[in-house]
Design an enzyme around this catalytic site. Sequence first.
Site, PDB file in Angstrom:
ATOM      1  N   ARG A  33     -36.073  57.968 -92.713  1.00 33.28           N
ATOM      2  CA  ARG A  33     -37.423  57.926 -92.154  1.00 33.28           C
ATOM      3  C   ARG A  33     -38.482  57.507 -93.170  1.00 33.28           C
ATOM      4  O   ARG A  33     -39.343  56.675 -92.877  1.00 33.28           O
ATOM      5  CB  ARG A  33     -37.762  59.331 -91.635  1.00 33.28           C
ATOM      6  CG  ARG A  33     -39.057  59.437 -90.846  1.00 33.28           C
ATOM      7  CD  ARG A  33     -39.427  60.907 -90.622  1.00 33.28           C
ATOM      8  NE  ARG A  33     -38.324  61.662 -90.082  1.00 33.28           N
ATOM      9  CZ  ARG A  33     -38.049  61.800 -88.783  1.00 33.28           C
ATOM     10  NH1 ARG A  33     -38.841  61.260 -87.896  1.00 33.28           N
ATOM     11  NH2 ARG A  33     -37.019  62.518 -88.386  1.00 33.28           N
ATOM     12  N   TYR A  93     -38.205  65.048 -78.722  1.00 34.20           N
ATOM     13  CA  TYR A  93     -38.595  66.027 -79.748  1.00 34.20           C
ATOM     14  C   TYR A  93     -40.065  66.468 -79.629  1.00 34.20           C
ATOM     15  O   TYR A  93     -40.578  67.101 -80.543  1.00 34.20           O
ATOM     16  CB  TYR A  93     -38.438  65.424 -81.155  1.00 34.20           C
ATOM     17  CG  TYR A  93     -37.076  64.896 -81.497  1.00 34.20           C
ATOM     18  CD1 TYR A  93     -35.979  65.743 -81.564  1.00 34.20           C
ATOM     19  CD2 TYR A  93     -36.891  63.551 -81.796  1.00 34.20           C
ATOM     20  CE1 TYR A  93     -34.734  65.259 -81.908  1.00 34.20           C
ATOM     21  CE2 TYR A  93     -35.643  63.057 -82.147  1.00 34.20           C
ATOM     22  CZ  TYR A  93     -34.564  63.919 -82.204  1.00 34.20           C
ATOM     23  OH  TYR A  93     -33.332  63.435 -82.558  1.00 34.20           O
ATOM     24  N   CYS A 149     -39.527  55.911 -64.975  1.00 33.20           N
ATOM     25  CA  CYS A 149     -39.572  56.783 -63.809  1.00 33.20           C
ATOM     26  C   CYS A 149     -39.233  58.214 -64.211  1.00 33.20           C
ATOM     27  O   CYS A 149     -38.164  58.741 -63.893  1.00 33.20           O
ATOM     28  CB  CYS A 149     -38.569  56.253 -62.781  1.00 33.20           C
ATOM     29  SG  CYS A 149     -38.926  56.869 -61.161  1.00 33.20           S
TER      30      CYS A 149
END
Length: 467
Positions: free
Chosen positions: A318, A359, A386
Amino acid sequence: MVSTPAVGTNSGCQYLPHPTTAQPSPNQYLLPLTAQVNSQDHLQIGGCDVPALVRQFGSPLYVLDEQTLRTACRQYRDAFKRYYPAESLVIYASKAWNCLAVCAIAASEGLGIDIVSGGELYTALQAGVDPKLLYLHGNNKSLEELQLAIASGCTIVVDNWFELQTLAELTHGKNLPLPIMLRLTPGIECHTHEYIRTGHLDSKFGFDPDQLDSVFQFISQQEGLECIGLHAHIGSQIFELQPHQDLAGVMVQWLSKASQHGLPIRELDIGGGLGIRYTESDDPPSIEEWVRVICESVVKACEAQQVPLPKLIAEPGRSLIGSACVTAYTIGSQKVIPGVRTYVSVDGGMSDNPRPITYQSVYRAVVANRMSADCTETVAIAGKHCESGDIVIKQAHLPKTQPEDILVVMNTGAYNYSMASNYNRVPRPAAVLVNQGEASLILQRETYQDLIRQDCIPERLMSKDKG
Ligand code: PLP
């Protein structure tokens, strides 16, 4: 520091990085390091006008800033050289974003690549990454994946007894021992989201350290296996430094135990996990600080336990790529529920960024075609899928928006494309790599033909005669 956004402030510009240090750490900014507002009041990244990129490459669009990604790679690599007196290696946890171009950039910066499947391994090999710099993780590697890893020469990080026994059988009677690493669960908890917490004992990953003696004993009896290293990863999006300091101490104890079994283990992989700034209240340590603390802790623990310094490996994901990318969407419909909420819909959502619905992750956004407009509204940014929960941002502070505005959601480099899906048969977006005014396509936009490429339909269902 970036101030808290409030209705009435000028939203887009306040997120621009204003690096005050000589070495701005990309994980501490909401926009990529090259972000600017140009003379048209548009967001520009890597010298490219973002609304113009959307016109050229379509919407939604992942925009990846090469300079920010390379800066993060170099900061990790250089910090290890500066703070660790023995050999070190940074490996990019490519689960954050695995594709040919990203693997090639990481490798060109001297990083290894952490892979967790045959598909990620194949991609890294196709990108030309040296197999010696590939590390295969995973708690349930298939026989096919293990064989591919052995044949290609990458290092396998063994996760459990089943895998260890399978590898012992696969390598029995072979000339050269297979180098392996062992993943262990160090029992260190982090204050992070439960689903991405992996270092505690109740984890599906890794050996229980209580079994270390029997694992080491088993390996020392296998001629086909050579344990070269130990690995642990305690979680993701972590802002504290203490858990990693503790981890260093725990792992060095394991090294000391290995030498008692006559196993000269030479490598220690302390995983990844450094967090990034998604909102102005997030305050992660810089890459440099994280590396310094880890190196000092390992050196101290090795001195205390009289263990020679191992080759030190870290595998961030990350914090290497998260802040290097934004996702540009086009605004469409709006629904105003007086006194309740306004929903502003975009042309993507949970299929290109599943983190908010999975999350409850929080993101910030700017209107890229009117960067200095004042924020006058607080709205919910709705995805097009949806699913009522398909909300990209619950509370976005923005200027008044209109259809065709370009909404840029920031910090989408990690676990967005790599977790993207075709939910509702929505094609996955394209991705462009921007650098010094040039934009290069690195992922083509999926087409409707791509969506049915793997579909099969039995001939009888195609029959016109339904009688
Ligand atoms: N290594 C392992 C084994 C992981 O599971 C992960 C992700 O959770 C990483 C490295 C990378 O973590 P991050 O992206 O938080 O740096």
